[in-house]
Design a protein around this motif. Structure first.
Motif, short mmCIF file in Angstrom:
data_model
loop_
_atom_site.label_atom_id
_atom_site.label_comp_id
_atom_site.label_asym_id
_atom_site.label_seq_id
_atom_site.Cartn_x
_atom_site.Cartn_y
_atom_site.Cartn_z
N CYS A 166 0.78 -1.19 0.05
CA CYS A 166 0.02 0.06 -0.04
C CYS A 166 0.73 1.21 0.02
O CYS A 166 1.89 1.25 0.64
N HIS A 169 1.22 -3.89 -6.37
CA HIS A 169 0.18 -3.53 -5.53
C HIS A 169 -1.32 -3.57 -6.10
O HIS A 169 -2.31 -4.21 -5.70
N CYS A 183 -8.04 3.01 -2.31
CA CYS A 183 -6.93 2.68 -2.70
C CYS A 183 -6.44 3.66 -3.82
O CYS A 183 -7.18 3.77 -4.64
N HIS A 184 -4.96 4.05 -4.04
CA HIS A 184 -4.50 4.79 -5.20
C HIS A 184 -4.57 3.81 -6.38
O HIS A 184 -5.15 4.51 -7.41
N HIS A 207 -7.09 8.20 2.87
CA HIS A 207 -6.31 6.82 2.80
C HIS A 207 -5.85 6.58 4.07
O HIS A 207 -5.73 5.62 4.82
S1 FES Z 1 -4.54 0.19 -0.68
FE1 FES Z 1 -3.31 1.74 -0.03
S2 FES Z 1 -2.58 2.49 -1.86
FE2 FES Z 1 -3.50 0.99 -2.37
#
Ligand code: FES
Length: 274
Positions: free
Chosen positions: A114, A155, A207-208, A241
């Motif tokens: 993340c 990710h 999430c990004h 986030h």
């Molecule tokens: S879960 Fe934190 S950037 Fe994707």
């Protein structure tokens, strides 16, 4: 006049061309507080999760079908048959082996890669760097384009798996709507699990990678109004986030701890309906 370094063999703040400043930092505020707090909180959480996932105890309340998120989905013969909603994929696990072994690597992968957690543990654990304008102790910096940190780029794939895991957690909440007589019922445990799942979804959607999947690579938003609306929504969540990352660590812990207390008989579940 500020002198510059010339030693071509050095890296980091000792790299050629960097200013020759003997102090590690010129900051006078308590810059070390944030990384230290992160270090302590993350360490406590990891320790708790390790103990709980390895203990194989008090993770399921049969009567109300409360299953700890640390043990879901439970697909080993070591799980009670009532907890095996997704079948029995493995035989008995040895002691100290996590019952949710099938999802833990993906969950860990999702959190560890993340964007926010990277910043947090790079600073708190690797001190790379510990804070803005504070030199890191490492002589070289290879970035995330080479082994081993190149794996951080996975990710976006972990994100897809995290969506599936969130669906499993949602299913667990539905199953937890069970009353004392086996019919519909709601207890405090159901509400805690529900709150945890809602926040897990919020964290996952913020999430990004999700933001990029929804609104990335578009030449103009005017031709994609639905995606624009969705991207705007996700962007708002994305701004929170970091907070969501911490809150969900807390809700995961609280949910597991509550189920452990009810399951072990230390407390009774507070029933709201049936
Ligand atoms: S879960 Fe934190 S950037 Fe994707």
């Amino acid at each position: 006049m500020v002198l510059a370094r010339t030693d071509s063999a050095s890296g980091g703040t000792d790299a050629p061309g960097r200013a020759l400043i003997p102090e590690r930092t010129l900051r006078t505020d308590r810059w070390w507080q944030a990384p230290l707090t992160t270090f302590v909180l993350l360490s406590v959480w990891v320790l708790y999760a390790l103990v709980r996932t390895a203990s194989q105890r008090a993770y399921f309340v049969d009567k109300y079908h409360y299953l700890s998120p640390f043990t879901s989905p439970c697909v080993s013969a070591s799980c009670p048959s009532e907890a095996r909603d997704f079948g029995t994929w493995f035989g008995h696990f040895p002691p100290f082996f996590p019952l949710a072994i099938i999802v833990l690597p993906f969950l860990l992968g999702f959190r560890l890669t993340c964007y926010y957690y990277r910043r947090a543990y790079y600073r708190a654990f690797w001190q790379s760097p510990p804070a803005c304008a504070v030199a890191e102790p490492h002589a070289a910096y290879s970035g995330e384009t080479r082994f081993p940190l190149i794996f951080q780029n996975a990710h976006r794939y972990f994100f897809y798996v995290a969506l599936l895991i969130s669906l499993v957690n949602t299913y667990d909440v539905i199953r937890a709507c069970r009353g004392s007589d086996g019919g519909f019922g709601v207890g405090l445990g159901t509400l805690i699990m529900l709150g945890n799942v809602v926040l897990l979804w919020t964290y996952t959607v913020s999430c990004h990678s999700c933001r990029h999947i929804i609104g990335g690579r578009l030449r103009n938003f005017s031709a994609h109004p639905v995606r624009y609306q969705a991207w705007t929504f996700v962007s708002r969540l994305n701004a929170k986030h970091m907070q969501l990352a911490w809150i969900t660590l807390g809700t995961l812990m609280v949910t597991d701890a509550y189920i452990a207390l009810v399951s072990s008989g230390a407390i009774s579940d507070l029933r709201i309906i049936n």
